[in-house]
Structure formats: structure tokens, C-alpha cells
Motif scaffolding. Structure first.
Motif, PDB file in Angstrom:
ATOM      1  N   LEU A   1       0.820  -1.204   0.000  1.00  7.88           N
ATOM      2  CA  LEU A   1       0.000   0.000   0.000  1.00  7.88           C
ATOM      3  C   LEU A   1       0.860   1.263   0.000  1.00  7.88           C
ATOM      4  N   ALA A   2       1.964   1.230   0.779  1.00  9.96           N
ATOM      5  CA  ALA A   2       2.841   2.409   0.819  1.00  9.96           C
ATOM      6  C   ALA A   2       3.480   2.663  -0.546  1.00  9.96           C
ATOM      7  N   ALA A   3       3.882   1.578  -1.224  1.00  7.31           N
ATOM      8  CA  ALA A   3       4.478   1.746  -2.551  1.00  7.31           C
ATOM      9  C   ALA A   3       3.465   2.308  -3.547  1.00  7.31           C
TER      10      ALA A   3
ATOM     11  N   ALA B   1       3.780   5.889  -5.403  1.00 13.00           N
ATOM     12  CA  ALA B   1       3.736   6.020  -6.864  1.00 13.00           C
ATOM     13  C   ALA B   1       2.642   6.993  -7.298  1.00 13.00           C
ATOM     14  N   ALA B   2       1.466   6.895  -6.641  1.00 13.55           N
ATOM     15  CA  ALA B   2       0.385   7.817  -6.987  1.00 13.55           C
ATOM     16  C   ALA B   2       0.749   9.259  -6.636  1.00 13.55           C
ATOM     17  N   ALA B   3       1.412   9.455  -5.477  1.00 12.25           N
ATOM     18  CA  ALA B   3       1.815  10.811  -5.099  1.00 12.25           C
ATOM     19  C   ALA B   3       2.863  11.363  -6.061  1.00 12.25           C
TER      20      ALA B   3
ATOM     21  N   GLU C   1       4.329  15.037 -10.369  1.00 11.87           N
ATOM     22  CA  GLU C   1       4.853  15.311 -11.704  1.00 11.87           C
ATOM     23  C   GLU C   1       3.808  16.024 -12.570  1.00 11.87           C
ATOM     24  N   LYS C   2       2.557  15.597 -12.453  1.00 13.83           N
ATOM     25  CA  LYS C   2       1.504  16.258 -13.224  1.00 13.83           C
ATOM     26  C   LYS C   2       1.337  17.707 -12.794  1.00 13.83           C
ATOM     27  N   ALA C   3       1.375  17.941 -11.471  1.00 12.00           N
ATOM     28  CA  ALA C   3       1.233  19.315 -10.968  1.00 12.00           C
ATOM     29  C   ALA C   3       2.412  20.180 -11.401  1.00 12.00           C
ATOM     30  N   GLU C   4       3.635  19.618 -11.365  1.00 10.66           N
ATOM     31  CA  GLU C   4       4.796  20.391 -11.793  1.00 10.66           C
ATOM     32  C   GLU C   4       4.734  20.702 -13.280  1.00 10.66           C
ATOM     33  N   ALA C   5       4.276  19.746 -14.082  1.00 10.76           N
ATOM     34  CA  ALA C   5       4.143  20.015 -15.517  1.00 10.76           C
ATOM     35  C   ALA C   5       3.105  21.103 -15.774  1.00 10.76           C
TER      36      ALA C   5
END
Length: 484
Positions: free
Chosen positions: A166-168, A172-174, A179-183
């Protein structure tokens, strides 16, 4: 006799026996054919009976698994209710800790059993689905040893593995969301820079101890939309990563020169300073483009100060140093910014056009307290710079006690929230000045001639002596006298 109680092979045995009897009693081809037909029917009946029995057993197994899952869920609900009762009981934490630990362990066991039962049911369903998808005529494949799913008997290990999984997945989702927010942020910043939506805020630089405004630092901000204004610390990293540094520097320099033009119409020698990005300082092409902007504002660059980080100043290549010298020769002054140590050569700084050294108040206090080793005392730094016609500017002065300390250190100027926070610039500052109407010269009254007044004509004046040539001074002496 119940037919369901018979063995599945009873049909095959009966059919083969009946076929043999018919073949014996009826000689010839007819008896053989009828015997084979009876044997085939018996085998088919056995296969059909075997499939029916397997389907019934599978349904019973699935029903049993469902009942076990229901009972486990009921047990989990009862355990949860018991846990709530224990929480409501007036017990100390020391006494309730063993009960809570036992309940947590029992809950984990129930959850593990539920997962195992769900895994068995899923395996059976997948097996049935694969069997239905097989084509009708498939050659018998060689039997291979089926790999049974690994069953962990350690509940703690299973819980730890589930938590790590679950942590992995969450990490990965975070990361994907980041990355989407930075783009998206880089796209918005690029669009705002492309449309020139750069605004400037000015923070005063005051003289110490009088606190009289001697200059302003232009701090860029970016207008994303009507309700969103990004400060410099919120988008400079995106600008550096996206390679938009020269574009931002050109916009800020143009606005700083417009402010310098406005200050030229006021009284006092007030200047405005601005910063360039590392990408601009490391690119001779970008510096050349900014030099062309300076040429268009040649009349106002005397009120402009360009700040340069100490690390950038120490790593400039010969081409950038040449452009730096050309700017200094045209009247641009420089300020050494982002100082990390006090290993300074004032004479070399002055020769490169540096007239101000900006050091954070916290760094000066750290040197004074002995927390940072240095070859020169913080109190002697201002005097050493003053002998080279360089002014020490203490920046990031946040309160009045820090301002008093900077005065004791001999700082000539100060900047920070203790004096004034950054404030926006009025729009009329950037407006182009209206051209002044040319004054119409008044016609001079005619002077009466000497002939009309019967006066004698004036004697021819002797030729004026030539004015003495001005003394030629070296360029360094001119710079020192101008900066003094």
C-alpha cells in the motif's frame, strides 16, 4: 436404490458388460455394432455422472466458503464491538494495553483468514473460467506440476507485506500527481512569461543610521490570472528548470530601467537594483541581448544596479567578464549578492564595477558571534570595503535589534522588513513620458546701430585666447571620483 449413490464408473461397467453380452448372443456384424454402441453409451453415462458430481462438489465448496466468510465477518464485527466496549471501560492504559494487543492480534488473524478464503474462492473461479474458454478439440497437454499459491502462516509478515504494498502504491500515486502538478505549473509559468505578465515589487534600501531611502530592489512576481500572483520564491525554480531565465531577466530589466527613468525625474541620487538568473550569467549570448536593452536606455543606466551572486562572480568566463566590463564602462554599477563567505578582494571588486556588497544580517551576526570562522572580523569588513569605495549593505534585516547590530558593524545601508516590506509599483511609473512641446523663441529686439546714433564704430575685438585643454585622467581615477 438411489442412482446418485452409485459410483460414477458404474455406468461404464454396465455398458461394457451389456455390450459384451449382446456381442456374444448376436453373432455377426450386428451383434458387434450393438455391443460397441452399448459400451459407448455406458462410458458416456459415466463421464456425465462424474461431471455432475464434480459440479455439485464445487457448488458445495463455494457455498461453504461463503458461509465461512460470513461467519468471519460476523466475528470481526463482534471483535470490533468488544474493542469499543474495552475503550469505554474505566481502565488505565497500562491495564487496557494487553487487552488491546490481544484484540488487535485477533483482528489481524481474522483478516488474514478472510484474505486466504477469498484467495481460494478466486482461484476456483479463475480455474472454472479458464476451463470454459478451452476449445473443444485440444490435444492433451503434458501434465505439469501445478504451483500452489504460497500461503503465509505468519500474520505479522502478511500484514507487513500488505502495508509495504500500500505504501508503494501511495508513493507512486503521489509521485505521479506531483509530476503532473509540476508540468501544469511549468506550463502556466511559460504562458505567463510568454505573454509578459511580469509585475515588479520594490523593497527600499535605506541608509544607516538615518534610514533614508537610497535605492530600491526590484523583486519580480508573476501574474497567473486575476486572482493568482506568484512571488519570486514560488516560481524561480520552475523558471530555472524550464530555461526561461533569460526571458524573465529581459522583462525585469526593462521594468527596472523604466523605474530608473521615473527616478531620474525626482530629486536625489536614488537607484534601482535587479537580479539576473544563473542561466543568463552563464550565457554570453543572453548577456549580449541584455546589453542591447541597456543601450536603448543609455540616459538612465546610471541609476541602475545589477546584483550578481558571489558564486557566479567567481566562475565567470572571459567572454562574460568582457561584457561585464562593457556594462561598467557605460555606467552600470554592480552589487555582489548572496555572499556565503567574507573572503573578499575589495580592489578587484571595484575594478570589475562592483560598488555594493550585500550580506545577510544573519551571516554578519554569525561571524560576530564566532559561529563561522573568518579571516576578518565582521566589524572591520565595512571599513575595508569603504576604503575601496564599496558600500556594505546588510540585507534581510527583520527587526530593530538586528538593525542596531548592523549599525554597530558599520553597514552603510540596510534592507529588510525592519525598514519596509516589498510594495507594488504604481502603473503610471511604467508609462512613457509625454514629449515636451518645443518652446518658441521670442524675437530679439533690434539693436540700434552706431551709425544711427552718431557714435563711433567699435574697434575690432582682439581674438580670444584658446581655452586650455582639460587634463586627461586615467579611467580608474574617473570611476573612483564618480563613485566617491
Amino acid at each position: 436404490m438411489r442412482l446418485k449413490a452409485l459410483h460414477p464408473l458404474a455406468g461404464a461397467v454396465t455398458g461394457v458388460s451389456a455390450g459384451a453380452v449382446v456381442a456374444i448372443l448376436l453373432p455377426g456384424a450386428l451383434g458387434t455394432a450393438l455391443g460397441l454402441l452399448a459400451s459407448g453409451l455406458g462410458v458416456a453415462a459415466s463421464v456425465w455422472t462424474l461431471e455432475r458430481r464434480n459440479a455439485a462438489h464445487r457448488e458445495l465448496l463455494l457455498a461453504g466458503l461463503g458461509e465461512v466468510k460470513v461467519r468471519l465477518a460476523t466475528g470481526a464485527i463482534r471483535i470490533d464491538a468488544l474493542s469499543q466496549r474495552i475503550e469505554l471501560m474505566p481502565m488505565r492504559d497500562v491495564d487496557a494495553a494487553p487487552a488491546r494487543a490481544a484484540i488487535n492480534e485477533l483482528t489481524a488473524e481474522v483478516g488474514l483468514l478472510g484474505d486466504l478464503i477469498h484467495q481460494v474462492a478466486t482461484t476456483l473461479a479463475d480455474h472454472d473460467e479458464k476451463l470454459t474458454r478451452l476449445p473443444p478439440a485440444v490435444p492433451p497437454a503434458p501434465q505439469t506440476a501445478s504451483i500452489a499459491p504460497e500461503v503465509r502462516l505468519d500474520p505479522e509478515a502478511a500484514r507487513r507485506e500488505h502495508a509495504e504494498k500500500l505504501a508503494a502504491e501511495r508513493a507512486a500515486a503521489a509521485a505521479a500527481a506531483r509530476e503532473k502538478a509540476e508540468a501544469e505549473r511549468a506550463r502556466l509559468v511559460g504562458e505567463a512569461l510568454g505573454e509578459g505578465r511580469v509585475e515588479v515589487q520594490l523593497q527600499p534600501i535605506v541608509s544607516l543610521p538615518q534610514r533614508r531611502t537610497r535605492g530600491y530592489e526590484a523583486l519580480p512576481s508573476l501574474r497567473i490570472d486575476e486572482n493568482t500572483l506568484l512571488m519570486s520564491h514560488e516560481f524561480l525554480d520552475v523558471v530555472e528548470e524550464g530555461g526561461f531565465g533569460p526571458t524573465l531577466d529581459a522583462l525585469v530589466l526593462t521594468r527596472a530601467l523604466a523605474i530608473a527613468r521615473h527616478l531620474a525625474s525626482k530629486e536625489g541620487d536614488v537607484f534601482v537594483s535587479c537580479n539576473f538568473s544563473a542561466a543568463t550569467w552563464n550565457s554570453s549570448r543572453a548577456l549580449a541581448a541584455l546589453t542591447r536593452i541597456l543601450d536603448r536606455y543609455r540616459d538612465h543606466i546610471g541609476r541602475l544596479v545589477i546584483e550578481m551572486p558571489q558564486a557566479v562572480f567567481r566562475s565567470l568566463d572571459p567572454t562574460s567578464l568582457g561584457l561585464l566590463g562593457a556594462m561598467s564602462a557605460n555606467g552600470v554599477r554592480f552589487a555582489l549578492d548572496q555572499v556565503v563567505d567574507l573572503r573578499l578582494d575589495p580592489r578587484s571588486l571595484f575594478d570589475r564595477g562592483v560598488r555594493f556588497v550585500k550580506i545577510k544580517a544573519a551571516l554578519l551576526e554569525a561571524h560576530a558571534d564566532g559561529r563561522v570562522a573568518s579571516d576578518i572580523a565582521a566589524g572591520d569588513l565595512a571599513a575595508m570595503l569603504t576604503r575601496a569605495s564599496i558600500t556594505l549593505v546588510a540585507e534581510a534585516v527583520e527587526d530593530n535589534p538586528a538593525a542596531a547590530d548592523m549599525i554597530e558593524f558599520g553597514a552603510g545601508m540596510g534592507q529588510g522588513n525592519a525598514f519596509s516590506p516589498p510594495r507594488p509599483v504604481k502603473p503610471d511609473v511604467f508609462a512613457e513620458p509625454a514629449p515636451a512641446a518645443p518652446a518658441r523663441p521670442e524675437p530679439a529686439a533690434p539693436m540700434p546701430s552706431a551709425e544711427v546714433l552718431d557714435y563711433p564704430q567699435p574697434a575690432a575685438s582682439a581674438p580670444a585666447e584658446p581655452a586650455p585643454m582639460p587634463e586627461r585622467l586615467p579611467f580608474r581615477a574617473v570611476l573612483r571620483r564618480a563613485s566617491a
